[in-house]
Design a protein around this motif. Structure first.
Motif, PDB file in Angstrom:
ATOM      1  N   MET A 178      48.860 -22.877  83.791  1.00  0.00           N
ATOM      2  CA  MET A 178      50.123 -22.386  84.315  1.00  0.00           C
ATOM      3  C   MET A 178      50.293 -20.903  83.981  1.00  0.00           C
ATOM      4  N   GLU A 179      49.926 -20.502  82.773  1.00  0.00           N
ATOM      5  CA  GLU A 179      50.114 -19.109  82.367  1.00  0.00           C
ATOM      6  C   GLU A 179      49.337 -18.155  83.254  1.00  0.00           C
ATOM      7  N   GLU A 180      48.108 -18.554  83.637  1.00  0.00           N
ATOM      8  CA  GLU A 180      47.295 -17.649  84.423  1.00  0.00           C
ATOM      9  C   GLU A 180      47.970 -17.292  85.753  1.00  0.00           C
ATOM     10  N   TYR A 181      48.690 -18.236  86.355  1.00  0.00           N
ATOM     11  CA  TYR A 181      49.331 -17.974  87.637  1.00  0.00           C
ATOM     12  C   TYR A 181      50.595 -17.163  87.481  1.00  0.00           C
ATOM     13  N   SER A 182      51.365 -17.479  86.453  1.00  0.00           N
ATOM     14  CA  SER A 182      52.618 -16.751  86.294  1.00  0.00           C
ATOM     15  C   SER A 182      52.372 -15.330  85.829  1.00  0.00           C
ATOM     16  N   SER A 183      51.197 -15.039  85.266  1.00  0.00           N
ATOM     17  CA  SER A 183      50.928 -13.680  84.813  1.00  0.00           C
ATOM     18  C   SER A 183      50.565 -12.752  85.968  1.00  0.00           C
ATOM     19  N   GLN A 184      50.425 -13.303  87.194  1.00  0.00           N
ATOM     20  CA  GLN A 184      50.141 -12.454  88.344  1.00  0.00           C
ATOM     21  C   GLN A 184      51.309 -11.533  88.674  1.00  0.00           C
ATOM     22  N   PHE A 185      52.514 -11.861  88.183  1.00  0.00           N
ATOM     23  CA  PHE A 185      53.685 -11.043  88.425  1.00  0.00           C
ATOM     24  C   PHE A 185      53.813 -10.014  87.319  1.00  0.00           C
ATOM     25  N   GLU A 186      54.315  -8.866  87.673  1.00  0.00           N
ATOM     26  CA  GLU A 186      54.523  -7.817  86.682  1.00  0.00           C
ATOM     27  C   GLU A 186      55.453  -8.318  85.593  1.00  0.00           C
ATOM     28  N   ALA A 187      55.225  -7.849  84.380  1.00  0.00           N
ATOM     29  CA  ALA A 187      56.044  -8.290  83.244  1.00  0.00           C
ATOM     30  C   ALA A 187      57.516  -7.993  83.482  1.00  0.00           C
ATOM     31  N   GLY A 188      57.817  -6.897  84.158  1.00  0.00           N
ATOM     32  CA  GLY A 188      59.208  -6.516  84.377  1.00  0.00           C
ATOM     33  C   GLY A 188      59.791  -7.033  85.678  1.00  0.00           C
ATOM     34  N   SER A 189      59.026  -7.822  86.413  1.00  0.00           N
ATOM     35  CA  SER A 189      59.491  -8.331  87.696  1.00  0.00           C
ATOM     36  C   SER A 189      60.568  -9.387  87.462  1.00  0.00           C
ATOM     37  N   THR A 190      61.827  -8.990  87.691  1.00  0.00           N
ATOM     38  CA  THR A 190      62.961  -9.866  87.405  1.00  0.00           C
ATOM     39  C   THR A 190      63.573 -10.365  88.701  1.00  0.00           C
ATOM     40  N   ILE A 191      63.948 -11.625  88.677  1.00  0.00           N
ATOM     41  CA  ILE A 191      64.667 -12.174  89.816  1.00  0.00           C
ATOM     42  C   ILE A 191      66.098 -12.445  89.383  1.00  0.00           C
ATOM     43  N   LYS A 192      66.988 -12.247  90.310  1.00  0.00           N
ATOM     44  CA  LYS A 192      68.404 -12.499  90.051  1.00  0.00           C
ATOM     45  C   LYS A 192      68.915 -13.386  91.173  1.00  0.00           C
ATOM     46  N   THR A 193      69.641 -14.437  90.806  1.00  0.00           N
ATOM     47  CA  THR A 193      70.135 -15.374  91.816  1.00  0.00           C
ATOM     48  C   THR A 193      71.178 -14.714  92.707  1.00  0.00           C
ATOM     49  N   ASP A 194      71.282 -15.258  93.911  1.00  0.00           N
ATOM     50  CA  ASP A 194      72.261 -14.740  94.868  1.00  0.00           C
ATOM     51  C   ASP A 194      73.686 -14.971  94.383  1.00  0.00           C
ATOM     52  N   ASP A 239      56.219 -27.101  90.117  1.00  0.00           N
ATOM     53  CA  ASP A 239      54.998 -27.178  90.927  1.00  0.00           C
ATOM     54  C   ASP A 239      54.513 -25.793  91.339  1.00  0.00           C
ATOM     55  N   MET A 240      55.444 -24.889  91.587  1.00  0.00           N
ATOM     56  CA  MET A 240      55.070 -23.534  91.991  1.00  0.00           C
ATOM     57  C   MET A 240      54.255 -22.819  90.918  1.00  0.00           C
ATOM     58  N   ALA A 241      54.461 -23.193  89.670  1.00  0.00           N
ATOM     59  CA  ALA A 241      53.731 -22.558  88.573  1.00  0.00           C
ATOM     60  C   ALA A 241      52.242 -22.862  88.637  1.00  0.00           C
ATOM     61  N   THR A 242      51.858 -23.878  89.394  1.00  0.00           N
ATOM     62  CA  THR A 242      50.439 -24.243  89.495  1.00  0.00           C
ATOM     63  C   THR A 242      49.779 -23.684  90.754  1.00  0.00           C
ATOM     64  N   ILE A 243      50.527 -22.972  91.556  1.00  0.00           N
ATOM     65  CA  ILE A 243      49.988 -22.433  92.812  1.00  0.00           C
ATOM     66  C   ILE A 243      49.605 -20.968  92.591  1.00  0.00           C
ATOM     67  N   PRO A 244      48.317 -20.660  92.655  1.00  0.00           N
ATOM     68  CA  PRO A 244      47.887 -19.285  92.352  1.00  0.00           C
ATOM     69  C   PRO A 244      48.388 -18.240  93.355  1.00  0.00           C
ATOM     70  N   THR A 245      48.687 -18.640  94.568  1.00  0.00           N
ATOM     71  CA  THR A 245      49.075 -17.664  95.588  1.00  0.00           C
ATOM     72  C   THR A 245      50.577 -17.652  95.854  1.00  0.00           C
ATOM     73  N   ILE A 246      51.358 -18.154  94.925  1.00  0.00           N
ATOM     74  CA  ILE A 246      52.808 -18.228  95.131  1.00  0.00           C
ATOM     75  C   ILE A 246      53.399 -16.818  95.205  1.00  0.00           C
ATOM     76  N   THR A 247      54.376 -16.650  96.064  1.00  0.00           N
ATOM     77  CA  THR A 247      54.985 -15.326  96.230  1.00  0.00           C
ATOM     78  C   THR A 247      56.293 -15.229  95.449  1.00  0.00           C
ATOM     79  N   GLU A 248      56.664 -14.005  95.167  1.00  0.00           N
ATOM     80  CA  GLU A 248      57.940 -13.765  94.485  1.00  0.00           C
ATOM     81  C   GLU A 248      59.099 -14.317  95.310  1.00  0.00           C
ATOM     82  N   ALA A 249      59.037 -14.118  96.618  1.00  0.00           N
ATOM     83  CA  ALA A 249      60.105 -14.592  97.498  1.00  0.00           C
ATOM     84  C   ALA A 249      60.254 -16.112  97.411  1.00  0.00           C
TER      85      ALA A 249
END
Length: 173
Positions: A1-17, A99-109
């Motif tokens: 799981m860590e390997e996939y989530s590390s594809q995002f920049e450390a500072g890449s923050t999401i904020k809910t609508d 489940d998204m944490a296990t998908i290597p090609t998951i997008t930020e969106a």
């Protein structure tokens, strides 16, 4: 799981609508004795603004908390289909995020959308709890009002003489 989530920049923050809809004071009192709710509420709060990697790394824990929450309804007035349905939806949304944490090609969106879905599902649960509490209060007020009106009517009927009954004898002086 860590390997996939590390594809995002450390500072890449999401904020809910939208923010999580809070419980009103009466509803907070109602769920105070439900530790699984308290734990989930505290944990999910961080998902309103969270880094992408943390959202994915913590998603399994969030999903497990949602499962415990749906399996532990402790308040009798909340053991109803509409609450159970909302808890099931919440659990499903947290599982999708996990489940998204296990998908290597998951997008930020995609992660942002699913994160919003989790927050919306929890808000829907809170809104329903607030509504149930408000309805209970309204029912109590209506019952009290009906009882008061019935008592007043009974008092009035006692003070009005029945036209079919014989007149009372005049007091002897």
């Amino acid at each position: 799981m860590e390997e996939y989530s590390s594809q995002f920049e450390a500072g890449s923050t999401i904020k809910t609508d939208k923010s999580i809809v809070p419980l009103n004071s009466k509803s907070k009192e109602l769920v105070a004795s439900w530790p699984e709710y308290q734990k989930f509420d505290e944990f999910v709060g961080q998902y309103q603004e969270i880094t992408m990697s943390d959202a994915l790394l913590n998603s399994t824990e969030l999903s497990e908390m949602a499962r415990q929450l749906k399996d532990s309804i402790r308040i009798e007035s909340l053991k109803i289909p509409s609450i159970k349905m909302r808890l099931n939806v919440l659990y499903s949304e947290t599982m999708r995020l996990a489940d998204m944490a296990t998908i290597p090609t998951i997008t930020e969106a995609s992660v942002l959308q699913e994160n919003n879905n989790v927050i919306q599902a929890f808000s829907a649960l809170n809104l329903k709890i607030n509504t149930i509490n408000s309805m209970e209060k309204l029912n109590e007020e209506i019952s009290s009002f009906v009882e008061e009106v019935a008592n007043e009517k009974a008092t009035e009927e006692d003070s009005i003489p029945d036209p079919n009954s014989p007149p009372s004898p005049a007091p002897i002086e």
